[in-house]
Design a protein around this motif. Structure first.
Motif, PDB file in Angstrom:
ATOM      1  N   GLY A  86       3.249  22.208  46.741  1.00  0.00           N
ATOM      2  CA  GLY A  86       3.128  22.855  48.203  1.00  0.00           C
ATOM      3  C   GLY A  86       2.016  22.244  49.068  1.00  0.00           C
ATOM      4  O   GLY A  86       0.573  22.378  48.396  1.00  0.00           O
ATOM      5  N   PRO A  89      -1.859  25.860  53.990  1.00  0.00           N
ATOM      6  CA  PRO A  89      -3.175  25.872  54.080  1.00  0.00           C
ATOM      7  C   PRO A  89      -3.459  25.616  52.847  1.00  0.00           C
ATOM      8  O   PRO A  89      -4.485  25.599  52.203  1.00  0.00           O
ATOM      9  CB  PRO A  89      -2.829  27.201  54.687  1.00  0.00           C
ATOM     10  N   ALA A  90      -2.985  26.484  51.517  1.00  0.00           N
ATOM     11  CA  ALA A  90      -2.466  26.699  50.739  1.00  0.00           C
ATOM     12  C   ALA A  90      -3.209  26.003  49.229  1.00  0.00           C
ATOM     13  O   ALA A  90      -4.163  25.609  49.044  1.00  0.00           O
ATOM     14  CB  ALA A  90      -2.198  28.406  49.261  1.00  0.00           C
ATOM     15  N   GLU A 109       5.145  17.935  47.780  1.00  0.00           N
ATOM     16  CA  GLU A 109       5.169  18.532  48.965  1.00  0.00           C
ATOM     17  C   GLU A 109       6.967  18.811  48.810  1.00  0.00           C
ATOM     18  O   GLU A 109       7.151  17.583  48.680  1.00  0.00           O
ATOM     19  CB  GLU A 109       4.532  17.875  49.839  1.00  0.00           C
ATOM     20  N   ARG A 110       7.901  19.682  49.293  1.00  0.00           N
ATOM     21  CA  ARG A 110       9.100  19.147  49.596  1.00  0.00           C
ATOM     22  C   ARG A 110       9.612  18.632  50.441  1.00  0.00           C
ATOM     23  O   ARG A 110      10.830  17.632  51.297  1.00  0.00           O
ATOM     24  CB  ARG A 110       9.291  21.103  49.370  1.00  0.00           C
ATOM     25  N   PHE A 138       8.642  24.474  56.286  1.00  0.00           N
ATOM     26  CA  PHE A 138       8.026  23.419  55.381  1.00  0.00           C
ATOM     27  C   PHE A 138       8.044  21.814  55.911  1.00  0.00           C
ATOM     28  O   PHE A 138       8.623  21.327  56.898  1.00  0.00           O
ATOM     29  CB  PHE A 138       9.321  22.859  54.853  1.00  0.00           C
ATOM     30  N   GLY A 139       7.556  20.931  54.712  1.00  0.00           N
ATOM     31  CA  GLY A 139       6.740  19.759  55.339  1.00  0.00           C
ATOM     32  C   GLY A 139       5.108  19.896  55.428  1.00  0.00           C
ATOM     33  O   GLY A 139       3.940  20.806  54.982  1.00  0.00           O
ATOM     34  N   GLY A 142       2.632  22.705  56.105  1.00  0.00           N
ATOM     35  CA  GLY A 142       3.357  24.232  55.826  1.00  0.00           C
ATOM     36  C   GLY A 142       3.843  24.475  57.289  1.00  0.00           C
ATOM     37  O   GLY A 142       3.366  24.239  58.246  1.00  0.00           O
ATOM     38  N   ALA A 143       3.534  25.715  56.982  1.00  0.00           N
ATOM     39  CA  ALA A 143       4.099  26.331  57.851  1.00  0.00           C
ATOM     40  C   ALA A 143       2.893  26.788  59.426  1.00  0.00           C
ATOM     41  O   ALA A 143       2.887  27.215  60.207  1.00  0.00           O
ATOM     42  CB  ALA A 143       4.195  28.111  58.069  1.00  0.00           C
ATOM     43  N   SER A 147       1.604  26.188  64.437  1.00  0.00           N
ATOM     44  CA  SER A 147       1.548  27.006  64.659  1.00  0.00           C
ATOM     45  C   SER A 147       0.328  27.203  66.283  1.00  0.00           C
ATOM     46  O   SER A 147       0.314  26.322  66.256  1.00  0.00           O
ATOM     47  CB  SER A 147       0.756  27.831  63.081  1.00  0.00           C
ATOM     48  N   GLY A 149      -2.600  28.198  65.305  1.00  0.00           N
ATOM     49  CA  GLY A 149      -3.805  28.139  64.908  1.00  0.00           C
ATOM     50  C   GLY A 149      -5.030  28.843  64.012  1.00  0.00           C
ATOM     51  O   GLY A 149      -5.726  28.660  64.495  1.00  0.00           O
ATOM     52  N   LYS A 150      -4.327  30.518  64.127  1.00  0.00           N
ATOM     53  CA  LYS A 150      -5.416  31.075  64.636  1.00  0.00           C
ATOM     54  C   LYS A 150      -6.250  31.034  63.558  1.00  0.00           C
ATOM     55  O   LYS A 150      -5.495  31.104  62.206  1.00  0.00           O
ATOM     56  CB  LYS A 150      -4.417  32.672  65.026  1.00  0.00           C
ATOM     57  N   VAL A 214       9.871  20.639  44.567  1.00  0.00           N
ATOM     58  CA  VAL A 214       9.805  21.454  42.460  1.00  0.00           C
ATOM     59  C   VAL A 214      11.478  22.232  42.472  1.00  0.00           C
ATOM     60  O   VAL A 214      11.474  23.195  43.297  1.00  0.00           O
ATOM     61  CB  VAL A 214       8.795  22.371  42.488  1.00  0.00           C
ATOM     62  N   GLY A 336       5.611  32.173  67.222  1.00  0.00           N
ATOM     63  CA  GLY A 336       5.347  31.531  67.847  1.00  0.00           C
ATOM     64  C   GLY A 336       3.674  30.748  67.637  1.00  0.00           C
ATOM     65  O   GLY A 336       3.254  31.039  67.135  1.00  0.00           O
TER      66      GLY A 336
HETATM   67  C1  LIG Z   1       5.452  29.479  63.735  1.00  0.00           C
HETATM   68  C2  LIG Z   1       4.424  30.348  63.120  1.00  0.00           C
HETATM   69  C3  LIG Z   1       2.950  30.425  63.493  1.00  0.00           C
HETATM   70  C4  LIG Z   1       1.653  30.462  62.592  1.00  0.00           C
HETATM   71  N1  LIG Z   1       0.551  31.351  64.065  1.00  0.00           N
HETATM   72  C5  LIG Z   1      -0.502  31.185  62.633  1.00  0.00           C
HETATM   73  C6  LIG Z   1      -1.538  31.284  62.618  1.00  0.00           C
HETATM   74  O1  LIG Z   1      -1.401  31.153  64.276  1.00  0.00           O
HETATM   75  N2  LIG Z   1      -2.821  32.216  61.924  1.00  0.00           N
HETATM   76  C7  LIG Z   1      -2.396  32.121  60.972  1.00  0.00           C
HETATM   77  O2  LIG Z   1      -3.444  32.780  60.572  1.00  0.00           O
HETATM   78  N3  LIG Z   1      -1.231  32.285  60.686  1.00  0.00           N
HETATM   79  C8  LIG Z   1       0.037  31.518  61.422  1.00  0.00           C
HETATM   80  N4  LIG Z   1       1.259  32.019  60.707  1.00  0.00           N
HETATM   81  C9  LIG Z   1       0.878  31.655  59.483  1.00  0.00           C
HETATM   82  C10 LIG Z   1       0.110  30.585  58.460  1.00  0.00           C
HETATM   83  O3  LIG Z   1       0.850  29.489  59.136  1.00  0.00           O
HETATM   84  C11 LIG Z   1       0.767  30.735  57.529  1.00  0.00           C
HETATM   85  O4  LIG Z   1       0.229  32.482  56.728  1.00  0.00           O
HETATM   86  C12 LIG Z   1       0.373  29.980  56.183  1.00  0.00           C
HETATM   87  O5  LIG Z   1       0.611  28.551  56.867  1.00  0.00           O
HETATM   88  C13 LIG Z   1       0.668  30.423  54.670  1.00  0.00           C
HETATM   89  O6  LIG Z   1      -0.268  28.698  54.084  1.00  0.00           O
HETATM   90  P1  LIG Z   1       0.135  28.983  52.416  1.00  0.00           P
HETATM   91  O7  LIG Z   1       0.283  27.940  51.774  1.00  0.00           O
HETATM   92  O8  LIG Z   1      -0.130  29.972  51.350  1.00  0.00           O
HETATM   93  O9  LIG Z   1       1.789  28.634  52.762  1.00  0.00           O
HETATM   94  P2  LIG Z   1       2.678  27.333  54.000  1.00  0.00           P
HETATM   95  O10 LIG Z   1       2.333  27.097  54.733  1.00  0.00           O
HETATM   96  O11 LIG Z   1       4.169  28.403  53.579  1.00  0.00           O
HETATM   97  O12 LIG Z   1       2.674  26.569  52.327  1.00  0.00           O
HETATM   98  C14 LIG Z   1       3.884  26.245  51.827  1.00  0.00           C
HETATM   99  C15 LIG Z   1       4.302  24.665  51.090  1.00  0.00           C
HETATM  100  O13 LIG Z   1       4.769  24.187  50.060  1.00  0.00           O
HETATM  101  C16 LIG Z   1       5.559  23.822  50.063  1.00  0.00           C
HETATM  102  N5  LIG Z   1       6.803  24.144  49.010  1.00  0.00           N
HETATM  103  C17 LIG Z   1       8.111  25.023  49.274  1.00  0.00           C
HETATM  104  N6  LIG Z   1       8.372  25.125  48.159  1.00  0.00           N
HETATM  105  C18 LIG Z   1       8.284  24.004  47.353  1.00  0.00           C
HETATM  106  C19 LIG Z   1       8.671  23.778  46.512  1.00  0.00           C
HETATM  107  N7  LIG Z   1       9.870  24.022  45.733  1.00  0.00           N
HETATM  108  N8  LIG Z   1       8.481  22.578  45.911  1.00  0.00           N
HETATM  109  C20 LIG Z   1       7.645  21.545  46.489  1.00  0.00           C
HETATM  110  N9  LIG Z   1       7.274  22.511  48.071  1.00  0.00           N
HETATM  111  C21 LIG Z   1       7.069  23.264  47.940  1.00  0.00           C
HETATM  112  C22 LIG Z   1       6.216  23.973  51.315  1.00  0.00           C
HETATM  113  O14 LIG Z   1       7.120  23.062  52.154  1.00  0.00           O
HETATM  114  C23 LIG Z   1       5.261  24.172  52.568  1.00  0.00           C
HETATM  115  O15 LIG Z   1       4.433  23.118  52.482  1.00  0.00           O
HETATM  116  C24 LIG Z   1       1.710  31.121  61.700  1.00  0.00           C
HETATM  117  C25 LIG Z   1       3.325  30.444  60.598  1.00  0.00           C
HETATM  118  C26 LIG Z   1       4.474  29.732  61.426  1.00  0.00           C
HETATM  119  C27 LIG Z   1       5.917  29.522  61.079  1.00  0.00           C
END
Ligand SMILES: Cc1cc2nc3c(=O)[nH]c(=O)nc-3n(C[C@H](O)[C@H](O)[C@H](O)COP(=O)(O)OP(=O)(O)OC[C@H]3O[C@@H](n4cnc5c(N)ncnc54)[C@H](O)[C@@H]3O)c2cc1C
Length: 471
Positions: A86, A89-90, A109-110, A138-139, A142-143, A147, A149-150, A214, A336
């Protein structure tokens, strides 16, 4: 270190020299004895004439508590590999941490790189087509990429937030995020930031694979041997350690865990609508009618207990737009985002009600995935009601009166809106509480309950409906 407060007109950005002189006065030292000073926090005070209140930290030349942030990313080409699944951000920050610890991230990354991803995102509106591997969730990045980006959290539970903020600045985010009370990066800047993080990972010898989904994980048979990570195209990656950072929209990963009987817990999430107002209306309420061109777009944060459940605003985007953030073809999900300037015409926010496992009936057969299936069913129901990615929508006042809207105001949601009875499409326990909450919100922000306020369904991805417990 000494902290002090300085107040400036909202249109004045104090120079470093100005702050040094103020710090010297606050510390009772000559300016030459002030080693450094920086703004800890800037907050807007719009109760009377709008001003910025700055909390400033000043360090004298003999102060040893001054912390500078240096990031020592090692060359890891020959180092032990850690698979990071993935690139959100994480996953990105886990990879940066690995570089600092001298281990080699192999990021899978998928989705696609941030530029190719933009094409897929625009196809949702242009062609009514969702690429289930490359979309708003996805991409690359991630999410978090498209965004607001707060970066509001100041929790110290899991480490130093400022270390993260400094890394964001290093990769291209604006320096103001180090000082603002409510920092945000913006959807126009984030793509560069996530691309720079990828370049850093590659430059230091890490590996980064797009289009690498994955689909299975095989545990090591012996302690100390390797995990096998299987991808949809047949590739297999192996490493002693794997970091799973697939985010809350990767439902297939939860299904994989459930199929393997690996530990999962159902957890509550929040469900509701996106509320959109003209930004000018929100400015007028929050600045008490004193908003002027050049002032930042006003934000809000609302919370209310209704019939034993919290109803609250979530991810408020000043000057932002609503986006279709579904990950599957037959669903409508909204979120949003806003650009760094937050200068758009609309203000949107999720208005959601918490949902607990006991609220969800008829989904028991899904076991630990019951809430997740409930979440999915609501998103699909919105799509079947509207027949497209157009969002079911209703004026806030009509929603509260329980009638369909005869007309809908313009809004920022590019796939469009269709007048539908959201008060019936949402589960009654959610709709009833939202209805009561809107009246109460208006007492806190007079004018919020307005004929110009539009509700769009559905906001359902506030957080995951499943938890993978930490060992
Ligand atoms: C439009 C929008 C606006 C947002 N605005 C805010 C904001 O302003 N402030 C804030 O704090 N949060 C915001 N969020 C939420 C925030 O983006 C998420 O909490 C944060 O991205 C979570 O991070 P993560 O890395 O845990 O997961 P994700 O960002 O979901 O990343 C997971 C990644 O793993 C990849 N993945 C998933 N499954 C697989 C697999 N099987 N194999 C390979 N890769 C895989 C995905 O493609 C993705 O890139 C927003 C979300 C959205 C959709």
């Amino acid at each position: 270190m000494k902290e002090f407060e300085a107040v400036f007109d909202i249109m004045h950005q104090p120079s470093h020299q100005e702050l040094i002189s103020l710090a010297a006065t606050a510390c009772g030292l000559p300016a030459s004895k002030v080693r450094e000073c920086h703004i800890i926090r800037r907050s807007l005070d719009a109760r009377k004439k709008p001003i910025y209140r700055y909390r400033v930290a000043a360090y004298s030349t003999d102060d040893e508590s001054y912390k500078e942030y240096h990031f020592d990313y090692k060359n890891v080409s020959e180092a032990p590999e850690v698979i990071v699944i993935g690139g959100g951000p994480a996953g990105m920050f886990a990879s940066l941490e690995l570089l600092q610890k001298g281990m080699k991230p192999v990021l899978l990354e998928r989705g696609k790189d941030v530029h190719s991803r933009k094409v897929d995102i625009s196809a949702i509106v242009r062609l009514s087509k969702v690429n289930e591997e490359s979309n708003y969730c996805f991409g690359e990045g991630g999410a978090g990429t498209f965004s607001d980006g707060k970066l509001y959290t100041r929790s110290t539970k899991r480490g130093d937030v400022f270390e993260v903020l400094h890394q964001f600045v290093k990769f291209g985010a604006q320096e103001s995020i180090l000082t603002d009370a409510h920092p945000h990066i913006g959807s126009d800047v984030l793509p560069t930031v996530v691309e720079n993080i990828r370049k850093c990972i590659l430059y230091h010898g890490g590996e980064y694979y797009f289009g690498t989904k994955v689909v299975d994980l095989v545990e090591p048979s012996l302690a100390g041997s390797h995990w096998k990570v299987l991808c949809s195209d047949g590739r297999v990656f192996t490493a002693k350690n794997v970091i799973l950072a697939t985010g809350h929209s990767a439902r297939d990963i939860y299904e994989l865990f459930a199929a393997k009987s690996w530990a999962l817990e159902a957890k509550g999430f929040a469900l509701g609508v996106r509320a959109e107002h003209p930004q000018s209306l929100i400015n007028n309420i929050q600045y008490g009618g004193r908003w002027q061109q050049g002032f930042p777009s006003a934000e809000y944060s609302l919370v209310q207990q209704v019939d034993g459940r919290g109803v609250f605003s979530f991810c408020m985007c000043p000057g932002g737009v609503l986006v279709p953030s579904t990950t599957q073809q037959d669903s409508v999900v909204l979120n949003g985002m806003s650009p760094s300037s937050r200068s758009g015409k609309w203000a949107n926010s999720g208005i959601v009600c918490s949902v607990e496992p006991e609220d969800v009936q008829g989904f028991e057969k899904y076991g630990v995935l019951a809430l997740l299936e409930f979440q999915r069913s609501i998103e699909m129901q919105m799509y079947s009601a509207s027949g497209s990615f157009a969002a079911p929508a209703q004026r806030m006042m009509d929603f509260c009166r329980g009638k369909e809207s005869q007309s809908l105001p313009k809004c920022s949601y590019a796939p469009g809106t269709i007048s539908l009875p959201l008060h019936e499409l949402l589960p009654a326990f959610v709709a009833d509480r939202l209805r009561k909450a809107f009246a109460l919100f208006d007492k806190k922000m007079h004018g919020y309950y307005s004929q110009d306020a539009l509700l769009l369904g559905v906001e359902s991805r506030t957080s995951s409906a499943v938890r993978i417990p930490r060992a």
